[in-house]
Scaffold this active site. Sequence first.
Site, mmCIF file in Angstrom:
data_model
loop_
_atom_site.group_PDB
_atom_site.id
_atom_site.type_symbol
_atom_site.label_atom_id
_atom_site.label_comp_id
_atom_site.label_asym_id
_atom_site.label_seq_id
_atom_site.Cartn_x
_atom_site.Cartn_y
_atom_site.Cartn_z
ATOM 1 N N ASP A 1 50.897 38.738 -33.420
ATOM 2 C CA ASP A 1 49.795 38.077 -33.093
ATOM 3 C C ASP A 1 48.995 39.329 -32.367
ATOM 4 O O ASP A 1 49.473 40.474 -32.132
ATOM 5 C CB ASP A 1 50.014 37.035 -31.805
ATOM 6 C CG ASP A 1 48.901 36.318 -31.586
ATOM 7 O OD1 ASP A 1 47.736 36.493 -31.898
ATOM 8 O OD2 ASP A 1 48.959 35.543 -30.410
ATOM 9 N N CYS B 1 49.216 34.064 -36.642
ATOM 10 C CA CYS B 1 48.345 32.644 -36.462
ATOM 11 C C CYS B 1 46.828 33.064 -36.698
ATOM 12 O O CYS B 1 46.127 31.923 -36.762
ATOM 13 C CB CYS B 1 48.666 32.461 -34.998
ATOM 14 S SG CYS B 1 48.178 33.708 -33.742
ATOM 15 N N GLN C 1 50.038 25.588 -33.274
ATOM 16 C CA GLN C 1 50.119 26.670 -34.131
ATOM 17 C C GLN C 1 51.545 26.778 -34.797
ATOM 18 O O GLN C 1 52.070 26.897 -35.600
ATOM 19 C CB GLN C 1 50.020 28.110 -33.227
ATOM 20 C CG GLN C 1 50.029 29.045 -34.340
ATOM 21 C CD GLN C 1 49.020 29.017 -35.432
ATOM 22 O OE1 GLN C 1 47.809 28.994 -35.024
ATOM 23 N NE2 GLN C 1 49.450 29.283 -36.442
ATOM 24 N N HIS D 1 50.977 27.242 -27.283
ATOM 25 C CA HIS D 1 50.124 27.012 -28.486
ATOM 26 C C HIS D 1 51.050 26.119 -29.532
ATOM 27 O O HIS D 1 51.650 26.595 -30.593
ATOM 28 C CB HIS D 1 49.793 28.381 -29.240
ATOM 29 C CG HIS D 1 48.451 27.940 -30.075
ATOM 30 N ND1 HIS D 1 47.801 26.802 -30.493
ATOM 31 C CD2 HIS D 1 47.779 29.067 -30.873
ATOM 32 C CE1 HIS D 1 46.914 27.114 -31.036
ATOM 33 N NE2 HIS D 1 46.779 28.334 -31.642
ATOM 34 N N ARG E 1 41.692 22.897 -25.330
ATOM 35 C CA ARG E 1 42.224 24.337 -25.305
ATOM 36 C C ARG E 1 41.629 24.833 -23.890
ATOM 37 O O ARG E 1 40.487 24.729 -23.748
ATOM 38 C CB ARG E 1 41.394 24.957 -26.509
ATOM 39 C CG ARG E 1 41.466 26.384 -26.345
ATOM 40 C CD ARG E 1 40.911 27.171 -27.594
ATOM 41 N NE ARG E 1 42.124 27.011 -28.582
ATOM 42 C CZ ARG E 1 42.363 27.886 -29.647
ATOM 43 N NH1 ARG E 1 41.534 29.004 -29.887
ATOM 44 N NH2 ARG E 1 43.033 27.864 -30.547
ATOM 45 N N ARG F 1 47.233 24.282 -40.720
ATOM 46 C CA ARG F 1 46.654 23.913 -39.293
ATOM 47 C C ARG F 1 46.054 22.469 -39.787
ATOM 48 O O ARG F 1 46.139 21.533 -38.815
ATOM 49 C CB ARG F 1 45.948 24.708 -38.780
ATOM 50 C CG ARG F 1 46.464 26.353 -38.236
ATOM 51 C CD ARG F 1 47.341 25.959 -37.096
ATOM 52 N NE ARG F 1 46.856 25.268 -35.976
ATOM 53 C CZ ARG F 1 45.817 25.819 -34.968
ATOM 54 N NH1 ARG F 1 45.790 26.905 -34.993
ATOM 55 N NH2 ARG F 1 45.497 24.860 -34.197
HETATM 56 N N1 CP Z 1 45.156 30.455 -34.585
HETATM 57 C C1 CP Z 1 44.443 29.527 -33.933
HETATM 58 O O1 CP Z 1 44.442 28.928 -32.781
HETATM 59 O O2 CP Z 1 42.793 30.183 -34.320
HETATM 60 P P1 CP Z 1 41.508 29.659 -33.388
HETATM 61 O O3 CP Z 1 41.918 30.341 -31.920
HETATM 62 O O4 CP Z 1 40.517 30.314 -34.245
HETATM 63 O O5 CP Z 1 41.565 28.315 -33.132
HETATM 64 N N1 NVA Z 2 47.545 34.925 -28.666
HETATM 65 C C1 NVA Z 2 46.194 34.437 -29.011
HETATM 66 C C2 NVA Z 2 46.218 33.285 -29.909
HETATM 67 C C3 NVA Z 2 44.842 32.933 -30.815
HETATM 68 C C4 NVA Z 2 45.007 31.901 -31.624
HETATM 69 C C5 NVA Z 2 45.216 34.123 -27.959
HETATM 70 O O1 NVA Z 2 45.730 33.352 -27.086
HETATM 71 O O2 NVA Z 2 44.004 34.539 -27.666
#
Ligand code: CP
Ligand code: NVA
Length: 310
Positions: free
Chosen positions: A229, A269, A137, A134, A107, A297
Amino acid sequence: MASLKGRNILSLKNYSQDEIYGLLAKAMELKRQLKSGLPHRYLESKTIAMIFHKPSSRTRVSFEVATSHLGVHPIFMRDEEIQLGVREPIGDMGRVLEGYVDAVVIRTFAQSDVEELAAKTEIPVINALTDAYHPMQSLADLMTILELKDRLTGLKLAYIGDGNNVAHSLLVVAGKLGINMTIACPKGYEPDAEVVDFARAQIRNLNHKITVTDDPFEAADDADVIYTDVWASMGQEAEREERIKTFRPYQVNSEIMAEAKPTAIFMHCLPAHRGEEVTDEVIESAQSVVFQQSENRLHTAKAALVSIIK
Ligand code: CP
Ligand code: NVA
């Protein structure tokens, strides 16, 4: 379906419709096995590295629990420690990890860093969120929709809010699977044109459509799925106050839900900012499936690991 062993999951752009359905079927099988108490330690003695450069709850925990169920040993690596691209080139890190582990979950900010890591290492790389995509997700999202609606093709999914990483990943799979996706964003916050074009180019049935609008009510009209989101993603904290003002008309509330089909589901998400992109009322309503989505997930993380680790 051909084996996915050794494949990366970077954006799902290079996955076929059959390969995506194969991952979803595997996730559903693993979910059934877990619920029936059947052991499924398919990856005993494997190890994965998990590099996290941004905060996470769902992704980290779902992957770590996935490894525990599958018999994999996970190594969580905070970026402060490894300083990806600073302490040594990303490619060198990839080649070092290849000597130890069987896959890398990462990540970070730039999609190009994840692509570079994947290009320089022989082991599979899973994108656990970048600024651009993502994909893990959207696999959980598709699984949830399939469980609840029994199909994906031909459904209308309205994404209301920021044209961000989550929106981009939904666009990629919507184009591939024939989901009619309408995105409503304030002007200037639309998804990247390149991703919209990619999604449209995937469409095989001319009845299916990908639409971008600035009208949230048009997007929600007759939708099967309403998705939103956060308005400011990780890394955009400085823009938060300004974004809250700009995005206010894009809040998913009972008026928006009333435009959708009475059978519509609400998805997010998570993490959610209640009172911003969604009201408490909607996220707590019977239409909300956000916790089924977050549970999925786990099952999709397991499906990905089982499918791609050699
Ligand atoms: N939806 C999601 O990826 O959550 P986190 O950022 O908590 O991993
Ligand atoms: N769009 C959000 C998603 C978190 C799971 C971010 O990137 O922070």
